[in-house]
Motif scaffolding. Structure first.
Motif, PDB file in Angstrom:
ATOM      1  N   UNK A   1      10.037 -62.885  -5.031  1.00  0.00           N
ATOM      2  CA  UNK A   1       8.487 -63.149  -4.626  1.00  0.00           C
ATOM      3  C   UNK A   1       7.353 -62.815  -5.575  1.00  0.00           C
ATOM      4  N   UNK A   2       6.620 -62.924  -5.876  1.00  0.00           N
ATOM      5  CA  UNK A   2       5.396 -62.461  -6.897  1.00  0.00           C
ATOM      6  C   UNK A   2       5.470 -60.434  -6.818  1.00  0.00           C
ATOM      7  N   UNK A   3       5.631 -59.926  -7.689  1.00  0.00           N
ATOM      8  CA  UNK A   3       6.222 -58.217  -7.451  1.00  0.00           C
ATOM      9  C   UNK A   3       4.684 -57.587  -6.881  1.00  0.00           C
ATOM     10  N   UNK A   4       3.608 -58.256  -8.333  1.00  0.00           N
ATOM     11  CA  UNK A   4       2.110 -57.839  -7.260  1.00  0.00           C
ATOM     12  C   UNK A   4       1.681 -57.842  -6.137  1.00  0.00           C
ATOM     13  N   UNK A   5       1.868 -58.942  -4.740  1.00  0.00           N
ATOM     14  CA  UNK A   5       2.018 -58.877  -3.674  1.00  0.00           C
ATOM     15  C   UNK A   5       3.011 -58.135  -3.037  1.00  0.00           C
ATOM     16  N   UNK A   6       3.862 -57.031  -3.372  1.00  0.00           N
ATOM     17  CA  UNK A   6       4.805 -56.282  -2.223  1.00  0.00           C
ATOM     18  C   UNK A   6       3.973 -55.299  -1.816  1.00  0.00           C
ATOM     19  N   UNK A   7       2.961 -54.850  -3.608  1.00  0.00           N
ATOM     20  CA  UNK A   7       2.369 -53.406  -2.649  1.00  0.00           C
ATOM     21  C   UNK A   7       0.966 -53.439  -2.089  1.00  0.00           C
ATOM     22  N   UNK A   8       0.389 -55.232  -1.865  1.00  0.00           N
ATOM     23  CA  UNK A   8      -1.041 -55.005  -2.079  1.00  0.00           C
ATOM     24  C   UNK A   8      -0.587 -54.905  -0.249  1.00  0.00           C
ATOM     25  N   UNK A   9       0.542 -56.290   0.433  1.00  0.00           N
ATOM     26  CA  UNK A   9       0.327 -55.771   1.564  1.00  0.00           C
ATOM     27  C   UNK A   9       1.030 -54.805   1.947  1.00  0.00           C
ATOM     28  N   UNK A  10       2.196 -53.683   1.745  1.00  0.00           N
ATOM     29  CA  UNK A  10       2.232 -52.140   1.947  1.00  0.00           C
ATOM     30  C   UNK A  10       0.872 -52.023   2.392  1.00  0.00           C
ATOM     31  N   UNK A  11      -0.644 -51.892   1.226  1.00  0.00           N
ATOM     32  CA  UNK A  11      -1.585 -51.444   1.308  1.00  0.00           C
ATOM     33  C   UNK A  11      -2.922 -51.636   2.694  1.00  0.00           C
ATOM     34  N   UNK A  12      -2.407 -52.770   2.858  1.00  0.00           N
ATOM     35  CA  UNK A  12      -2.409 -53.829   3.464  1.00  0.00           C
ATOM     36  C   UNK A  12      -2.184 -53.530   5.242  1.00  0.00           C
ATOM     37  N   UNK A  13      -0.830 -53.453   5.233  1.00  0.00           N
ATOM     38  CA  UNK A  13      -0.234 -52.713   6.669  1.00  0.00           C
ATOM     39  C   UNK A  13      -0.648 -51.029   6.930  1.00  0.00           C
ATOM     40  N   UNK A  14      -0.651 -50.309   5.937  1.00  0.00           N
ATOM     41  CA  UNK A  14      -0.807 -49.325   5.908  1.00  0.00           C
ATOM     42  C   UNK A  14      -2.470 -48.823   5.973  1.00  0.00           C
ATOM     43  N   UNK A  15      -3.575 -49.873   5.816  1.00  0.00           N
ATOM     44  CA  UNK A  15      -4.876 -49.121   6.090  1.00  0.00           C
ATOM     45  C   UNK A  15      -4.805 -49.958   7.215  1.00  0.00           C
TER      46      UNK A  15
END
Length: 462
Positions: free
Chosen positions: A334-348
């Motif tokens: 998976x594109x490693x840049x999408x992991x922190x993006x999706x984790x930020x969405x889950x947190x926010x």
């Protein structure tokens, strides 16, 4: 008239300069500028010509309205490997130039030798030119694969002039060059594999393919980053670019089309490496899911489109408290840049406290996914591992996730759902905007969701 030209050429991108520079202005690489002496043949200017295959002379072409141009569907040469036919857009097109790249030992030569044997068995004359192995080494490989035919000719040569003579003598229907980095033009003084040599040799092969109607496959080495070695111009010159992917320690190989002038791009063929050579995998979804754990948290299944084919794959996530100041974010497939993006969405948007958690994600089976429709499955996997709540074994999750937490529609939803039903999935969670315009198959529950929170309620029960 022949005149000499001296220039400095970047070995990474092909940028030319009249003087040496430490840093290439084209790609930014350091110490890649190499002095090369080229012999440039003077050509008559002002006329666009092409070579006549019958007479060997140049014939001037004239412009004509496109409405008067007669065009027909390209004929195809079918191989016995349907996965290869799929990646090529339906088969081998006569007169096409195909580039195959991949890591060393991945199976490029094995695949092409198998294809040569299959076409030779269909009364097609094949010329296999190896610049890396002797004729005896090629024969040993052929014996191991059970390849034997009087219409398969082998030739060990790296000089482009002798290669053209060999093509003239054999008059084949298919030519295989293994590999383009070992072939050289005697008129170009730079070393084999340099930018100038690769460019000139490919241009010569392209003229042979177009004027004589011979399909030519060329093998290209790859860099440590996974890109074709040599100038980027190489990929622009050929008709089709195929990447042979996979890990050397796994048996599965993926043949992916990234450029195809005769078919769809991003098509994918899957093979399994066995003692007798490569065998095609007819149902890759079943292969990718056969070792899925029962009741394990952090595991979800997504229906991803690879070209025109839907493939079900398992996405695994492992969330654990970090022991460092900055949490780790690692992803395979998976594109490693999408992991922190999706984790930020889950947190926010969902309220999951993930800022002090390490995250490790992987696509099982070694396949690489690069489409946005996997976002929702990745988010559910992360939440499942964080809450230690497993998803249902019969759930398939599809959808793109936006930064505001919304679930956006995806393409070809009907094909994805049909693939899930074929493999026994009973429930599909997908974007609510994808519910209209098609009829769901019998025996499956379709759940439309608009937000990530709503998807987590259905997938994890809260």
């Amino acid at each position: 008239m022949v005149k000499k030209k001296t220039s400095f050429v970047c070995q990474s991108c092909g940028y030319e300069s009249a003087k040496w520079m430490g840093k290439c202005p084209g790609c930014g690489e350091w110490n890649k500028m190499v002095e090369e002496v080229e012999i440039v043949k003077s050509a008559r200017r002002g006329a666009f010509t092409h070579s006549d295959a019958a007479s060997g002379t140049s014939v001037r072409q004239k412009a004509e309205p496109i409405t008067k141009v007669k065009a027909s569907q390209e004929p195809r040469i079918k191989t016995d490997l349907r996965e290869l036919n799929r990646a090529l857009g339906g088969g081998i097109v006569p007169g096409s130039l195909v580039l195959i790249g991949g890591d060393p030992g991945i199976g490029k030569s094995t695949l092409l030798l198998q294809v040569s044997s299959q076409l030779a068995g269909k009364e097609q004359k094949v010329l296999y030119i190896s610049g890396e192995e002797s004729v005896k080494q090629t024969k040993l490989r052929a014996d191991r694969l059970g390849v034997a035919s009087d219409l398969l000719y082998v030739f060990s040569e790296t000089d482009m002039d002798f290669i053209q003579q060999g093509i003239d003598e054999v008059q084949p229907d298919l030519v295989i060059i293994d590999s383009i980095q070992t072939v050289f033009q005697s008129e170009v003084t730079s070393a084999p594999g340099s930018v100038s040599q690769v460019r000139e040799c490919t241009a010569t092969l392209m003229r042979i393919a177009k004027t004589r109607g011979i399909a030519i496959f060329i093998v290209g080495h790859v860099t440590k980053e996974g890109a074709i070695a040599g100038p980027r111009l190489l990929e622009h010159m050929v008709d089709t670019v195929l990447y042979f992917e996979g890990e050397r320690h796994h048996t599965y190989r993926i043949l992916r089309a990234v450029k195809n002038r005769f078919g769809s791009t991003n098509e994918m063929g899957i093979f399994e490496m066995k003692e007798g050579g490569l065998e095609e995998v007819e149902n890759p979804s079943e292969i990718f899911l056969e070792e899925r754990s029962q009741g394990a948290a952090g595991s979800t299944v997504v229906a991803s489109m690879e070209g025109t084919r839907p493939v079900l794959v398992e996405i695994q996530a492992l969330i654990s408290p970090t022991s460092f100041g900055n949490p780790r974010r690692m992803a395979t497939g998976i594109d490693h840049n999408r992991v922190p993006l999706l984790m930020a969405v889950l947190e926010k948007r969902v309220g999951l406290l993930l800022q002090n958690q390490d995250a490790y994600l992987k696509v099982a089976g070694g396949v690489k996914l690069d489409e946005p429709a996997i976002d929702l499955a990745v988010a559910v996997s992360i939440a499942s591992s964080f809450r230690d709540k497993p998803t249902r074994q019969t759930d398939c999750i599809i959808g793109e996730v936006g930064l505001t937490g919304e679930v956006r529609r995806v393409s070809r939803i009907e094909q994805r759902v049909q693939e899930a039903v074929k493999l026994g999935f009973e429930r599909v969670i997908l974007p609510a905007n994808n519910l209209g315009g098609w009829t769901a198959p019998k025996g499956v529950e379709i759940i439309g969701v608009s937000t990530v929170s709503e998807a987590l309620r259905h997938a994890l029960g809260g």
